[in-house]
Design an enzyme around this catalytic site. Structure first.
Site, PDB file in Angstrom:
ATOM      1  N   MET A  11       0.838  -1.210   0.000  1.00 29.63           N
ATOM      2  CA  MET A  11       0.000   0.000   0.000  1.00 29.63           C
ATOM      3  C   MET A  11       0.869   1.255   0.000  1.00 29.63           C
ATOM      4  O   MET A  11       0.662   2.178  -0.793  1.00 29.63           O
ATOM      5  CB  MET A  11      -0.925   0.003   1.229  1.00 29.63           C
ATOM      6  CG  MET A  11      -2.061  -0.981   1.170  1.00 29.63           C
ATOM      7  SD  MET A  11      -3.211  -0.661  -0.176  1.00 29.63           S
ATOM      8  CE  MET A  11      -4.074   0.797   0.433  1.00 29.63           C
ATOM      9  N   SER A 121      -9.385   2.772   1.310  1.00 23.02           N
ATOM     10  CA  SER A 121      -9.974   1.650   0.573  1.00 23.02           C
ATOM     11  C   SER A 121      -9.584   1.702  -0.901  1.00 23.02           C
ATOM     12  O   SER A 121      -9.193   2.749  -1.408  1.00 23.02           O
ATOM     13  CB  SER A 121     -11.505   1.666   0.704  1.00 23.02           C
ATOM     14  OG  SER A 121     -12.043   0.499   0.117  1.00 23.02           O
ATOM     15  N   GLY A 123      -7.586  -0.943  -2.184  1.00 22.07           N
ATOM     16  CA  GLY A 123      -6.438  -1.839  -2.390  1.00 22.07           C
ATOM     17  C   GLY A 123      -5.241  -1.116  -2.988  1.00 22.07           C
ATOM     18  O   GLY A 123      -5.182   0.115  -3.015  1.00 22.07           O
ATOM     19  N   LYS A 172     -14.468   2.965   8.122  1.00 19.14           N
ATOM     20  CA  LYS A 172     -13.763   1.945   7.320  1.00 19.14           C
ATOM     21  C   LYS A 172     -14.077   0.537   7.853  1.00 19.14           C
ATOM     22  O   LYS A 172     -14.211  -0.410   7.073  1.00 19.14           O
ATOM     23  CB  LYS A 172     -12.255   2.210   7.333  1.00 19.14           C
ATOM     24  CG  LYS A 172     -11.430   1.183   6.563  1.00 19.14           C
ATOM     25  CD  LYS A 172     -11.797   1.149   5.106  1.00 19.14           C
ATOM     26  CE  LYS A 172     -11.024   0.238   4.202  1.00 19.14           C
ATOM     27  NZ  LYS A 172     -10.269  -0.867   4.684  1.00 19.14           N
ATOM     28  N   HIS A 175     -17.421  -0.306   6.521  1.00 22.74           N
ATOM     29  CA  HIS A 175     -17.224  -0.574   5.086  1.00 22.74           C
ATOM     30  C   HIS A 175     -16.756  -2.014   4.889  1.00 22.74           C
ATOM     31  O   HIS A 175     -17.249  -2.748   4.024  1.00 22.74           O
ATOM     32  CB  HIS A 175     -16.196   0.415   4.519  1.00 22.74           C
ATOM     33  CG  HIS A 175     -15.665   0.072   3.164  1.00 22.74           C
ATOM     34  ND1 HIS A 175     -14.673  -0.871   2.965  1.00 22.74           N
ATOM     35  CD2 HIS A 175     -15.994   0.525   1.925  1.00 22.74           C
ATOM     36  CE1 HIS A 175     -14.420  -0.980   1.673  1.00 22.74           C
ATOM     37  NE2 HIS A 175     -15.204  -0.138   1.029  1.00 22.74           N
ATOM     38  N   ASN A 176     -15.798  -2.424   5.708  1.00 20.87           N
ATOM     39  CA  ASN A 176     -15.270  -3.773   5.545  1.00 20.87           C
ATOM     40  C   ASN A 176     -16.265  -4.842   5.987  1.00 20.87           C
ATOM     41  O   ASN A 176     -16.298  -5.931   5.419  1.00 20.87           O
ATOM     42  CB  ASN A 176     -13.941  -3.914   6.293  1.00 20.87           C
ATOM     43  CG  ASN A 176     -12.803  -3.322   5.489  1.00 20.87           C
ATOM     44  OD1 ASN A 176     -13.013  -2.392   4.714  1.00 20.87           O
ATOM     45  ND2 ASN A 176     -11.605  -3.837   5.654  1.00 20.87           N
ATOM     46  N   GLU A 179     -18.220  -5.266   3.063  1.00 19.31           N
ATOM     47  CA  GLU A 179     -17.376  -6.012   2.100  1.00 19.31           C
ATOM     48  C   GLU A 179     -17.426  -7.529   2.381  1.00 19.31           C
ATOM     49  O   GLU A 179     -17.557  -8.337   1.460  1.00 19.31           O
ATOM     50  CB  GLU A 179     -15.955  -5.464   2.250  1.00 19.31           C
ATOM     51  CG  GLU A 179     -14.911  -5.993   1.312  1.00 19.31           C
ATOM     52  CD  GLU A 179     -13.542  -5.347   1.641  1.00 19.31           C
ATOM     53  OE1 GLU A 179     -13.357  -4.156   1.343  1.00 19.31           O
ATOM     54  OE2 GLU A 179     -12.677  -6.035   2.220  1.00 19.31           O
ATOM     55  N   ARG A 270     -15.889 -17.411   7.590  1.00 19.69           N
ATOM     56  CA  ARG A 270     -14.426 -17.283   7.434  1.00 19.69           C
ATOM     57  C   ARG A 270     -13.699 -18.103   8.499  1.00 19.69           C
ATOM     58  O   ARG A 270     -12.740 -18.812   8.212  1.00 19.69           O
ATOM     59  CB  ARG A 270     -14.006 -15.822   7.533  1.00 19.69           C
ATOM     60  CG  ARG A 270     -14.373 -15.038   6.303  1.00 19.69           C
ATOM     61  CD  ARG A 270     -13.486 -13.829   6.195  1.00 19.69           C
ATOM     62  NE  ARG A 270     -13.963 -12.939   5.157  1.00 19.69           N
ATOM     63  CZ  ARG A 270     -13.275 -11.904   4.710  1.00 19.69           C
ATOM     64  NH1 ARG A 270     -12.085 -11.629   5.220  1.00 19.69           N
ATOM     65  NH2 ARG A 270     -13.753 -11.130   3.767  1.00 19.69           N
TER      66      ARG A 270
HETATM   67  O1  LIG Z   1     -11.264  -1.532   1.385  1.00 24.09           O
HETATM   68  C1  LIG Z   1     -10.247  -2.127   1.101  1.00 24.09           C
HETATM   69  O2  LIG Z   1      -9.416  -1.723   0.283  1.00 24.09           O
HETATM   70  C2  LIG Z   1      -9.976  -3.452   1.783  1.00 24.09           C
HETATM   71  O3  LIG Z   1     -10.970  -3.722   2.713  1.00 24.09           O
HETATM   72  C3  LIG Z   1      -8.630  -3.445   2.468  1.00 24.09           C
HETATM   73  O4  LIG Z   1      -8.669  -2.554   3.546  1.00 24.09           O
HETATM   74  C4  LIG Z   1      -8.111  -4.814   2.884  1.00 24.09           C
HETATM   75  O5  LIG Z   1      -7.965  -5.610   1.771  1.00 24.09           O
HETATM   76  C5  LIG Z   1      -8.934  -5.449   3.962  1.00 24.09           C
HETATM   77  O6  LIG Z   1      -8.480  -4.942   5.189  1.00 24.09           O
HETATM   78  C6  LIG Z   1      -8.889  -6.941   4.042  1.00 24.09           C
HETATM   79  O7  LIG Z   1      -9.627  -7.292   5.175  1.00 24.09           O
HETATM   80  P1  LIG Z   1      -9.824  -8.770   5.643  1.00 24.09           P
HETATM   81  O8  LIG Z   1      -8.456  -9.387   5.695  1.00 24.09           O
HETATM   82  O9  LIG Z   1     -10.420  -8.673   7.006  1.00 24.09           O
HETATM   83  O10 LIG Z   1     -10.698  -9.442   4.635  1.00 24.09           O
END
Ligand SMILES: O=C(O)[C@H](O)[C@@H](O)[C@H](O)[C@H](O)COP(=O)(O)O
Length: 299
Positions: A11, A121, A123, A172, A175-176, A179, A270
Site C-alpha cells: 500500500m 480503501s 487496495g 472503514k 465498510h469492511n 465487504e 471465514r
Molecule cells: O477496502 C479495502 O481496500 C480493503 O478492505 C482493504 O482494507 C483490505 O484488503 C482489507 O483490510 C482486508 O480485510 P480482511 O483481511 O479482514 O478481509
C-alpha cells in the site's frame, strides 16, 4: 506539500507514487531498507530511521503512517509522540481498530500533535491510481490544511472528512463489514452454481452479470478476472483469512443492539474455513449417533 511516509509495503509504496505524481514530496521510511531504496527509485527522499525522516520535514511536519494495524502501528505512534512537536500532523492510513485510534489520538493530542484516522480503501490499485479515504480528526480547521493532499490522491469524490477522531477508522470498519457480506454472497452464489444440474462457465457468468445486471460491481469484476485465470479456482484453497474488521463490526453492532446477521454469518464462515475439522462437528456427530444410531465418519 512535503510529508513523511512510514511503511513502504504494497500500500505504502503505491501511495508514495500517487502522492508524488500529484505534486507532493515524500520522505520514505521503512524498517526494510530495500523498500526505502525502491521508493527512492520512484523519486522519494530516503530516511534511515523515523527520526531521520522527521528531521527532513519542514514544520509543521506531516507524517502518514501506513504500517500494519495493531502492534506495529502502536509502536510507530509511540515513536512519533517522542519525535514530533506541537502542531505537527499524523495521518494513520492503516486499518487500525477505531478504539486504538482514540488512544493514539489521546497520546498525540497531549503533545499538541494533530491526529487523523484515515480508512483507506481500494487496495493497492487505489493507492496507486486514486484511492478512497475516510478521515476522522478532532480539528476540522487543520483538516483543511491537508485537504489538498486528499484531493490529489483520491478518486473524484473519493474522500470524506467524517468528523471527530475515531470516525474515519470506524467508517472503514463498517465498510469492511459490508465487504465481508457482499463477498460471502458472491461466493455462496457461485458455489450453488457449481453444484447445480447445469453446466455454467463461471467466467462467462461473472462477465454477463458485470454488463447491466443488478449485481455488477468491482467485486464481480475481480471474480471475472479470477475465473479467467483459473476457471474453477482449482489452484487455491477455500481458506478465508481475515484481519478483524468484520468481527469488530459485529461486536460493535452487538454493543448497540443492532442485528447484523449477514455480516456475522460471513465472519463465522471465514472462521470455519480456517478449520480442517471441528470439535463441534465431532460432538454433534456423536450425539446423533447416541440418540439415533446415525452413522459417524471415523477420523
Ligand atoms: O477496502 C479495502 O481496500 C480493503 O478492505 C482493504 O482494507 C483490505 O484488503 C482489507 O483490510 C482486508 O480485510 P480482511 O483481511 O479482514 O478481509
Amino acid at each position: 506539500m512535503k510529508l513523511g511516509l512510514i511503511g513502504l509495503g504494497k500500500m505504502g509504496i503505491n501511495l508514495a507514487q500517487n502522492m508524488m505524481r500529484n505534486g507532493n514530496e515524500v520522505v520514505g521510511f521503512d524498517l526494510d531498507t530495500k523498500l526505502v531504496e525502491e521508493a527512492a527509485g520512484y523519486g522519494a527522499a530516503s530516511a534511515s530511521s523515523l527520526e531521520d525522516m522527521v528531521s527532513q520535514l519542514p514544520s509543521p511536519k506531516i507524517v502518514w503512517v501506513m504500517v500494519p494495524a495493531g502492534k506495529p502501528t502502536d509502536a510507530t505512534v509511540d515513536q512519533l509522540v517522542a519525535a514530533l512537536d506541537k502542531d505537527d500532523i499524523v495521518i494513520d492510513g492503516g486499518n487500525t481498530f477505531w478504539k486504538d485510534s482514540l488512544r493514539h489520538n489521546r497520546l498525540l493530542t497531549e503533545k499538541g500533535v494533530h491526529y487523523f484516522d484515515c480508512g483507506s480503501s481500494g487496495g493497492w490499485r487505489g493507492a496507486l491510481n486514486g484511492g478512497n479515504f475516510m478521515i476522522g480528526g478532532d480539528d476540522a480547521d487543520v483538516f483543511e490544511t491537508i485537504r489538498p493532499l486528499f484531493e490529489g490522491i483520491s478518486q473524484k469524490d473519493g474522500y470524506l472528512y467524517t468528523g471527530k477522531a475515531g470516525s474515519g477508522h470506524y467508517l472503514k470498519m463498517v465498510h469492511n463489514g459490508i465487504e465481508y457480506g457482499m463477498m460471502e454472497a458472491i461466493g455462496e452464489g457461485f458455489e450453488v452454481l457449481q453444484a447445480s444440474d447445469f453446466d455454467y462457465d463461471n467466467e462467462a457468468v461473472a462477465k454477463v452479470w458485470n454488463n447491466g445486471s443488478v449485481v455488477r460491481s468491482w467485486l464481480m469484476e475481480l471474480a471475472e478476472d479470477a475465473f479467467k485465470k483459473d476457471p474453477n479456482l482449482d489452484a487455491i484453497k477455500g481458506r478465508m483469512h481475515s484481519n478483524g474488521e468484520g468481527q469488530w463490526t459485529v461486536e460493535d453492532a452487538m454493543d448497540h443492539g443492532i442485528p447484523t446477521p449477514v455480516i456475522a454469518a460471513s465472519v463465522m464462515t471465514r472462521f470455519r474455513s480456517m478449520q480442517d475439522d471441528t470439535f463441534n462437528g465431532k460432538v454433534v456427530s456423536a450425539l446423533r449417533n447416541g440418540f439415533g444410531g446415525h452413522a459417524m465418519d471415523k477420523s
